[in-house]
Design an enzyme around this catalytic site. Structure first.
Site, PDB file in Angstrom:
ATOM      1  N   ASN A 172      -0.969   4.880  -3.207  1.00 18.80           N
ATOM      2  CA  ASN A 172      -0.444   3.541  -3.440  1.00 18.80           C
ATOM      3  C   ASN A 172       0.746   3.328  -2.515  1.00 18.80           C
ATOM      4  O   ASN A 172       1.870   3.738  -2.807  1.00 18.80           O
ATOM      5  CB  ASN A 172      -0.038   3.373  -4.906  1.00 18.80           C
ATOM      6  CG  ASN A 172      -1.231   3.401  -5.840  1.00 18.80           C
ATOM      7  OD1 ASN A 172      -1.966   2.429  -5.948  1.00 18.80           O
ATOM      8  ND2 ASN A 172      -1.433   4.537  -6.504  1.00 18.80           N
ATOM      9  N   GLU A 173       0.483   2.708  -1.390  1.00 23.08           N
ATOM     10  CA  GLU A 173       1.484   2.519  -0.359  1.00 23.08           C
ATOM     11  C   GLU A 173       2.446   1.389  -0.737  1.00 23.08           C
ATOM     12  O   GLU A 173       2.197   0.639  -1.684  1.00 23.08           O
ATOM     13  CB  GLU A 173       0.799   2.205   0.971  1.00 23.08           C
ATOM     14  CG  GLU A 173      -0.128   3.293   1.483  1.00 23.08           C
ATOM     15  CD  GLU A 173       0.611   4.494   2.075  1.00 23.08           C
ATOM     16  OE1 GLU A 173       1.820   4.642   1.810  1.00 23.08           O
ATOM     17  OE2 GLU A 173      -0.036   5.283   2.790  1.00 23.08           O
ATOM     18  N   PRO A 174       3.561   1.259  -0.001  1.00 27.94           N
ATOM     19  CA  PRO A 174       4.465   0.134  -0.247  1.00 27.94           C
ATOM     20  C   PRO A 174       3.719  -1.197  -0.292  1.00 27.94           C
ATOM     21  O   PRO A 174       2.851  -1.462   0.546  1.00 27.94           O
ATOM     22  CB  PRO A 174       5.417   0.198   0.956  1.00 27.94           C
ATOM     23  CG  PRO A 174       5.463   1.652   1.304  1.00 27.94           C
ATOM     24  CD  PRO A 174       4.068   2.155   1.056  1.00 27.94           C
ATOM     25  N   SER A 176       2.095  -2.032  -3.138  1.00 27.76           N
ATOM     26  CA  SER A 176       1.155  -1.910  -4.249  1.00 27.76           C
ATOM     27  C   SER A 176       1.732  -2.542  -5.509  1.00 27.76           C
ATOM     28  O   SER A 176       2.932  -2.468  -5.771  1.00 27.76           O
ATOM     29  CB  SER A 176       0.830  -0.435  -4.521  1.00 27.76           C
ATOM     30  OG  SER A 176       0.182   0.159  -3.411  1.00 27.76           O
ATOM     31  N   THR A 191       2.299   7.519   6.485  1.00 30.55           N
ATOM     32  CA  THR A 191       1.461   8.458   5.736  1.00 30.55           C
ATOM     33  C   THR A 191       0.478   9.149   6.672  1.00 30.55           C
ATOM     34  O   THR A 191       0.256  10.369   6.585  1.00 30.55           O
ATOM     35  CB  THR A 191       0.688   7.704   4.637  1.00 30.55           C
ATOM     36  OG1 THR A 191       1.628   7.105   3.739  1.00 30.55           O
ATOM     37  CG2 THR A 191      -0.222   8.646   3.864  1.00 30.55           C
TER      38      THR A 191
END
Length: 646
Positions: A172-174, A176, A191
């Protein structure tokens, strides 16, 4: 100075409600990742046993990556040695790259099998991992079914998490959402950069993944987020103490009523209660904490140490320090003198000089100095200026290259050297055939595929030749270059074997033979690939063995730890600072340039895209600027060291 000295300043009061006042998630700090991993594994084992007594299932959310490996090792040990059964356990993994075949060396299916499932009695039908082989149009339905299956099993009892440098949990990247569910996501470039070494290049890292959502994770009854190493300290502070925001998904965990953050001392090093304990409660002041606090205040106010006032201390949480010591002037002078004494242009000790206030002894002279270099270029990258100074000042300098560094050589380098060899020996049919076979293998090689033993040897020889060239340039005798090729490293992959007795014995024998007066070793524990950490453990264990045997020469031996391409010591922790002038900085860079296979583009650059010589130069110049801003003399550059007391 131990591994944890920089992370846990002397005098910090043990955690209580007052010292935790900046923390918005319950946080536990353990002495090491080993003890922290045992804590997490024991929590999981207790849940499994409790549910077995109740005749119920234990539903676990599991993570991959380097962080939980030791947790899984302990669970396997509990199964084999204590009879812990996993027959009542149902697992759901957080994520998987997409697309990804389950038998790929990069697959999380393979990771989980190798580290856990193949070694316990869990039922195969109870294992659930996102499917990286699905057709794109089937992913959405799979994700809905994954969510439904978790609910069908009664929800996650414990969700184990790591944390990414972007603050991601799962993938869950920035950006999300707090209510996001299992879905396909696009991976952040940071990432992918962090994963690039495992895939032997950023271009081989998948751009997508299937991940549980933040909402899925938040629905777990209990969450345990783990982080090890200084490289995670900054993002941990944001997650634990920062405001809740989508740009750092881990901050959403502050909403959870039963979440705990489990850290080793290094990962906790940026938390307020560890980094600046005087801001949260009264401290038990000693010299080390006074030095740290005074330097912090000087940097915060952009004032030289000798210019700090009583008001400066009082207004920044250090009024009790003024009360104890007496005045800002007394504190300032004490810290200024302590810093001044760390600076020396004689890293081997200055003969015929008063050494009472110097970091190194004047006798014996000359000294036998050994520099342990985890990779074949760490010596010149990390302490090249000091190395040159030791040679110039007449010491007998040895360099121990602990690993071959072979996996960091590009395939093209092998072909280039073989082309040269075949041109020199045109009539050598065997060599011509060998070159053709190597070309064929490399042409068909898949990303991340292990090189043949022959190619691994060639790559190791390339690194060895470069190291010898650097030695010659620095004036180190070729016979003083020791290529240890420690066995733990020789896997042909980023993942290494645990170090063994063989590694310790090789190091023990070299130390016993040389009986050095000085040992320099890499204390760069945030090396993202772990080689530096393992190499340091091997040295420490060899030293422990020598000490237990009563080796007399150890009584007259200092151990200095340098840091490499990934980070620098904090000024407050440096115990020897070696100034590097413009001429020697150029010589240092030229020594780094001898490592041609690592020039321009390194195989494993980590998260810093600068070349290694640029990192080294800028880091050393920054250290010099910091000393100057604190009120010390102005130097071109400085290399810093911490002494290890064994």
């Amino acid at each position: 100075m131990s591994e944890f000295a920089t992370a846990h300043p002397a005098g910090a009061i043990p955690a209580d409600d007052e010292s935790r006042k900046f923390e918005r998630i319950t946080t536990h700090i353990h002495d090491s990742s080993e003890t922290a991993s045992f804590f997490v594994a024991n929590e999981i084992a207790e849940l499994i046993r409790q549910r077995q007594k109740q005749g119920k299932k234990a539903v676990l959310g599991l993570a991959t990556g380097s962080t939980p490996i030791k947790v899984y090792d302990y669970l396997v040990r509990f199964h084999k040695e204590e009879g812990l059964s996993f027959k009542n356990v149902v697992t759901f993994n957080l994520d998987e790259y997409y697309p990804m075949q389950p038998d790929s060396i990069h697959s999380y299916v393979r990771f989980m099998n190798e580290h856990l499932f193949d070694h316990i009695d869990i039922r195969p039908e109870n294992v659930h991992i996102p499917d990286g082989t699905l057709d794109r149009e089937d992913v959405r339905d799979f994700c809905k079914a994954y969510e439904a299956k978790i609910l069908e099993e009664g929800g996650l009892d414990i969700q184990v998490l790591g944390i990414g440098r972007t603050g991601h949990i799962g993938f869950n990247e920035p950006g999300s959402s707090l209510v996001s569910a299992t879905r396909m996501v696009r991976l952040d470039r940071v990432t992918r950069l962090d994963a690039a070494s495992d895939f032997f290049g950023l271009e081989n890292v998948p751009t997508k993944a299937i991940t549980m959502g933040v909402g899925t994770i938040m629905a777990a009854k209990r969450i345990l987020l783990m982080a090890w190493g200084e490289g995670k300290s900054g993002i941990i502070r944001q997650a634990v103490e920062g405001k809740i925001r989508e740009s750092v998904p881990a901050t959403f965990l502050q909403h959870h009523g039963n979440c705990e953050v489990i850290l080793d001392q290094a990962a906790a090093s940026s938390l307020t209660r560890v980094d600046t304990p005087w801001l949260v409660s009264e401290c038990q002041w000693d010299d080390a904490l006074i030095k740290r606090a005074t330097i912090w205040l000087s940097e915060k106010l952009s004032k030289a140490i000798l210019k700090l006032t009583n008001e400066d201390y009082n207004e920044h949480g250090m009024g009790n320090l003024i009360a104890e010591i007496g005045s800002a002037e007394d504190i300032n002078l004490r810290v200024f003198n302590a810093l001044q004494r760390t600076i020396t242009g004689w890293p081997g000790g200055k003969p015929n000089a008063d050494d009472s206030n110097r970091p190194e002894r004047r006798e014996p002279y000359p000294k036998t100095s050994i520099i342990f270099s985890p990779h074949p270029d760490d010596d010149v990258i990390s302490m090249g200026g000091t190395l040159l100074r030791l040679v110039d000042q007449g010491h007998d300098v040895h360099i121990a290259y602990q690993t071959s560094g072979n996996i960091a050589v590009f395939d093209d380098e092998v072909i280039r050297f073989l082309d040269f060899a075949t041109d020199v020996q045109r009539d050598n049919k065997a060599l011509q055939q060998q070159c053709q076979e190597v070309r064929r293998f490399l042409a068909e090689k898949k990303p991340g595929e292990v090189d043949s033993p022959e190619i691994q040897t060639f790559k190791g020889l390339i690194r060895k030749g470069e190291a010898l060239a650097a030695c010659r340039y620095c004036g180190v005798k070729e016979e003083n270059a020791h290529f240890q090729n420690l066995p733990f490293y020789e896997t042909g992959t980023v993942k290494k074997k645990p170090h063994s007795e063989a590694d310790i014995q090789i190091t023990y024998e070299l130390l016993q033979r040389l009986k050095p007066h000085q040992i320099f070793a890499a204390g760069d524990l945030s090396d993202p690939h772990g080689t530096h950490r393992v190499c340091l453990q091997i040295i420490f264990q060899a030293l422990d063995r020598l000490k237990a045997e009563g080796a007399e020469w150890l009584k007259d031996c200092y151990v200095w730890l340098y840091r490499g391409a990934w980070q620098e010591w904090d000024i407050a922790d440096m115990e020897m600072a070696v100034p590097i002038g413009p001429k020697d900085m150029e010589r240092k860079k030229n020594a780094i340039f001898k490592h041609q296979s690592q020039k321009d583009s390194a195989m494993f650059p980590g998260n810093d895209e600068r070349e290694f010589w640029q990192r080294a130069e800028q880091r050393n110049q920054q250290t010099a600027r910091k000393y100057n801003e604190l009120g010390m003399a102005e130097y071109e550059a400085i290399e810093g060291f911490v002494r290890y007391h064994f």
